[in-house]
Scaffold this active site. Structure first.
Site, mmCIF file in Angstrom:
data_model
loop_
_atom_site.group_PDB
_atom_site.id
_atom_site.type_symbol
_atom_site.label_atom_id
_atom_site.label_comp_id
_atom_site.label_asym_id
_atom_site.label_seq_id
_atom_site.Cartn_x
_atom_site.Cartn_y
_atom_site.Cartn_z
ATOM 1 N N ASP A 274 5.855 4.793 5.132
ATOM 2 C CA ASP A 274 6.910 3.896 5.607
ATOM 3 C C ASP A 274 7.099 2.673 4.721
ATOM 4 O O ASP A 274 8.023 1.882 4.931
ATOM 5 C CB ASP A 274 6.664 3.475 7.065
ATOM 6 N N HIS A 275 6.242 2.533 3.704
ATOM 7 C CA HIS A 275 6.387 1.407 2.765
ATOM 8 C C HIS A 275 6.950 1.841 1.406
ATOM 9 O O HIS A 275 7.287 0.998 0.586
ATOM 10 C CB HIS A 275 5.038 0.704 2.572
ATOM 11 N N HIS B 271 -6.667 -2.877 5.955
ATOM 12 C CA HIS B 271 -5.849 -1.830 6.584
ATOM 13 C C HIS B 271 -6.676 -0.550 6.762
ATOM 14 O O HIS B 271 -6.120 0.542 6.862
ATOM 15 C CB HIS B 271 -4.603 -1.570 5.711
ATOM 16 N N HIS C 273 0.876 -1.174 0.000
ATOM 17 C CA HIS C 273 0.000 0.000 0.000
ATOM 18 C C HIS C 273 0.906 1.216 0.000
ATOM 19 O O HIS C 273 2.134 1.083 -0.070
ATOM 20 C CB HIS C 273 -0.957 -0.039 1.190
ATOM 21 N N ASP D 280 0.307 -4.454 5.806
ATOM 22 C CA ASP D 280 -0.317 -3.871 6.997
ATOM 23 C C ASP D 280 -1.778 -4.271 7.036
ATOM 24 O O ASP D 280 -2.528 -4.034 6.073
ATOM 25 C CB ASP D 280 -0.222 -2.345 6.957
ATOM 26 N N HIS E 274 1.272 3.872 2.254
ATOM 27 C CA HIS E 274 1.736 4.577 3.457
ATOM 28 C C HIS E 274 3.239 4.855 3.324
ATOM 29 O O HIS E 274 3.992 4.028 2.803
ATOM 30 C CB HIS E 274 1.474 3.742 4.713
HETATM 31 ZN ZN LIG Z 1 0.222 1.186 6.619
#
Ligand SMILES: [Zn+2]
Length: 315
Positions: free
Chosen positions: A87-88, A174, A83, A198, A85
């Site tokens: 941090d990914h 998520h 996804h 996630d 976000h």
């Molecule tokens: Zn996430």
């Protein structure tokens, strides 16, 4: 005679290599959540199967972590995003640029949910002043390496298949704000790995993970005191998995080995933080099997007859 033996040896060597046991090698490049912490690294996972390198998510320090593994950087040219976000995906621009600097001459293949093309466009916009310099300047980088080939996944199913390695995307939960988020299942040589991405508890993840060799699940540890103080009314635990939920998933799917990644130990001023031991204890209240709590660069090697975890922190 000696020369002849050597010849036989050389002839037999490739055959022996082909007949070697198939394996899937999983490297936890980082297992932290979005908040930087000393000694920890954000989430990315490298899967090696059938001589292919597949990267799942690109946390902030993904390129440095890949270098630490000793991998030939330009070979890492296929990324699967769970996804969007931060941090990914935050490490993706650096990965794209440095693999090209190391003379990757073919596109970076970027898989992800619908909308992943915006990330590819964003990388090209971010480096717009740099790209022509690298091509036309003294480095003379191969122009093909600047390209990003986007592979959008509109619905769950097989998203990649090459020489016996199959990657399947499946929807996880998520939260509605994020929209589509995928977990990934990798199959090779009769072995299988699932990466949750996630998600909170997901029935669809359970359905795709029954009896897999390695199930890697995200987890978030929030203490009872924090919950009682109402610190999580925003519903963050409705989009991540508690240790108990992860334990339930492990119990229902019965993997050969269970492991955590994207391990968030919630921190709040004035509150004690859940320890890894407490997190594992809560998991154990729902699942009796062993659960790996990996540190960055820990590996799991899966073969048909064994799973090896060299030097990892098995608790
Ligand atoms: Zn996430």
């Amino acid at each position: 005679m000696k020369a002849r033996s050597l010849l036989y040896f050389l002839l037999l060597l490739p055959v022996a290599a082909v007949q070697a046991q198939p394996e899937i090698r999983v490297t936890f490049l980082g297992t932290n959540g979005p908040m930087p912490e000393p000694g920890r690294v954000g989430t990315s996972t490298l899967v090696e199967a059938g001589g292919q390198l597949l990267l799942f998510d690109a946390g902030l320090n993904v390129t440095q972590q890949l270098v630490e593994t000793g991998v030939n950087l330009p070979r890492v040219d296929r990324v699967f995003l769970t996804h969007f976000h931060s941090d990914h995906v935050a490490g993706l621009p650096g990965l794209w640029s440095t693999t090209w600097l190391r003379r990757r001459s073919t596109p970076l293949y970027l898989h992800g949910p619908v909308g992943v093309d915006a990330i590819a466009r964003g990388i090209h916009a971010f480096f717009a002043k740099d790209i022509p310099v690298r091509i036309n300047g003294p480095e003379a980088l191969p122009p093909g390496g600047q390209e990003i080939e986007v592979v959008e996944t509109a619905q769950q199913g097989v998203v990649y298949q090459q020489e016996g390695v199959v990657v399947t995307a499946f929807e996880v939960d998520h939260g509605a704000d994020v929209g589509t988020a995928y977990g990934y299942r990798i199959d090779y040589g009769g072995m299988s790995v699932v990466l949750s991405g996630d998600t909170t508890y997901s029935e669809n993840l359970v359905a795709h993970s029954m009896g897999v060799d390695l199930l890697v699940h995200e987890v978030m540890g929030v203490t009872d005191a924090m919950l009682e103080a109402g610190l999580y009314r925003s519903g963050v635990l409705e989009v991540h998995a508690t240790p108990e939920q992860a334990g339930q998933v492990f119990a229902e799917t019965q993997p050969r080995l269970a492991a955590f990644t994207h391990i968030i130990l919630a921190r709040r001023p004035g509150f004690e933080t859940m320890t890894p031991a407490q997190l594992l204890q809560r998991t154990a209240s729902h699942y009796e099997g062993e659960v790996l709590y990996p540190q960055a660069l820990d590996e799991v090697i899966i073969r048909p007859d064994a799973i090896m975890v060299p030097g990892a922190n098995l608790q």
